[in-house]
Design an enzyme around this catalytic site. Structure first.
Site: not given
Ligand SMILES: NC(=O)c1ccc[n+]([C@@H]2O[C@H](COP(=O)([O-])OP(=O)(O)OC[C@H]3O[C@@H](n4cnc5c(N)ncnc54)[C@H](OP(=O)(O)O)[C@@H]3O)[C@@H](O)[C@H]2O)c1
Length: 298
Positions: A16, A39, A65, A104, A128
């Site tokens: 996202v 971090d 995630t 989520t 989660y």
């Molecule tokens: N993916 C789904 O199916 C889904 C469904 C419902 C809701 N959501 C929500 O939508 C939002 C966006 O999700 P997304 O799918 O874009 O997630 P994503 O692709 O997993 O991206 C999450 C980002 O957060 C970073 N991150 C994780 N731990 C961190 C830390 N300790 N310090 C700094 N950065 C950190 C990750 O870095 P790294 O890559 O280095 O770990 C990654 O760049 C989130 O709030 C998620 O909960 C997602």
């Protein structure tokens, strides 16, 4: 607020985050940060980041995630999904910034027959979901200019997601068995970023009135629904060219036949009625949004 808001995008390397960075280009001065810069498990780093950047808009696309891994790392999931957003909210309140945060469908237990609304009581089945629910509650408790968008089954052209996993598996295998009894709404990072931009630009322009009229929790998913199996079949029906015609045979199975560390809801379809009526925005049907991503990959 200045004509050129400074926009802090936290997690700009995630699915996202990448699309938000694209959508908001031109809307203001963008400061994007990834894990290298901050971090989120370190509260001081989160606080320092906001105080250093002094944004008027914070878009938090970062989260822990890894749904199954969270079962064995609850403290880390809580630090990133609950403690870090709480600090972002406190800092946003202190400086009157707008904070946009995502949550989520996994806050629900999946037992409802109809789409879940914002009034329904969450009851997460996994760590989660519980950590994300705690984050929502923290933001609502802190208050201020906060928008929480609950979404589901997020995927897009980049990052780690179900679509890209299915394409990889299709290249490796002739047949796949896929869960058919979990229903949700596949939602693209592209649609989330597009509609987030529409809402945020309206809020900043004063179109929706004061924060008390628009701040809060909204469901934000592509419309329509399917199972994981139906989603895979829809992907393969469109991805023939990407796969050089090598489309696997898909067999539907039950959740019991595919045990995972984290339990998942059977029905996690969300109603977008509140988002649509409050902001006059609508995400694309999931099949249309899938077409767009397949085209982007092709
Ligand atoms: N993916 C789904 O199916 C889904 C469904 C419902 C809701 N959501 C929500 O939508 C939002 C966006 O999700 P997304 O799918 O874009 O997630 P994503 O692709 O997993 O991206 C999450 C980002 O957060 C970073 N991150 C994780 N731990 C961190 C830390 N300790 N310090 C700094 N950065 C950190 C990750 O870095 P790294 O890559 O280095 O770990 C990654 O760049 C989130 O709030 C998620 O909960 C997602």
């Amino acid at each position: 607020m200045s004509a050129q808001p400074r926009i802090l995008i936290v997690g700009n390397a995630g699915q996202v985050g990448v699309e938000l960075q694209r959508s908001f280009a031109g809307f203001g001065e963008i400061v994007g940060v990834d894990r290298e810069s901050v971090d989120l498990a370190q509260p001081d780093q989160v606080r320092d980041l906001v105080r250093r950047v002094e944004p008027s808009i914070i878009l938090n696309a970062a989260a822990y995630t890894a749904v199954d891994r969270a079962e064995s790392e609850p403290a880390l999931a809580t630090a990133i999904n609950d403690d870090a957003p709480r600090i972002l909210a406190e800092e946003a309140l202190r400086s009157n910034a707008l904070l946009v945060h995502y949550s989520t469908d996994y806050v629900f237990d999946g037992t409802k027959q109809n789409p879940w609304t914002e009034q329904d009581t969450p009851a997460p089945l996994n760590v989660y979901g519980a950590s994300k629910l705690a984050g929502e509650e923290a933001l609502l408790q802190v208050g201020g200019r906060v928008l929480i968008f609950r979404t589901s089954w997020v995927y897009g052209p980049h990052g780690s997601n179900y679509l890209l996993t299915m394409l990889r598996l299709a290249r490796q295998r002739d047949a796949l068995s896929i869960v058919n009894d979990q229903i949700g709404s596949p939602t693209t990072s592209i649609e989330l970023a597009r509609v987030t931009h529409q809402v945020v630009s309206g809020v900043i322009a004063g179109k929706f009135g004061d924060a008390k009229e628009w701040a809060g929790l909204y469901h934000m998913t592509c419309s329509g629904s399917t199972s994981w199996c139906g989603f895979a079949q829809a992907i393969f029906a469109r991805a023939g060219k990407l796969l050089d015609g090598k489309v696997p045979v898909v067999t539907p199975i039950t959740s019991e036949e595919y045990p995972t560390p984290a339990k998942r809801p059977r029905n996690s379809v969300l109603s977008n009625a509140k988002l649509e009526s409050r902001f006059g925005v609508r995400l694309a049907p999931w099949e249309t949004a899938l077409d767009t991503v397949i085209q982007a990959l092709g």
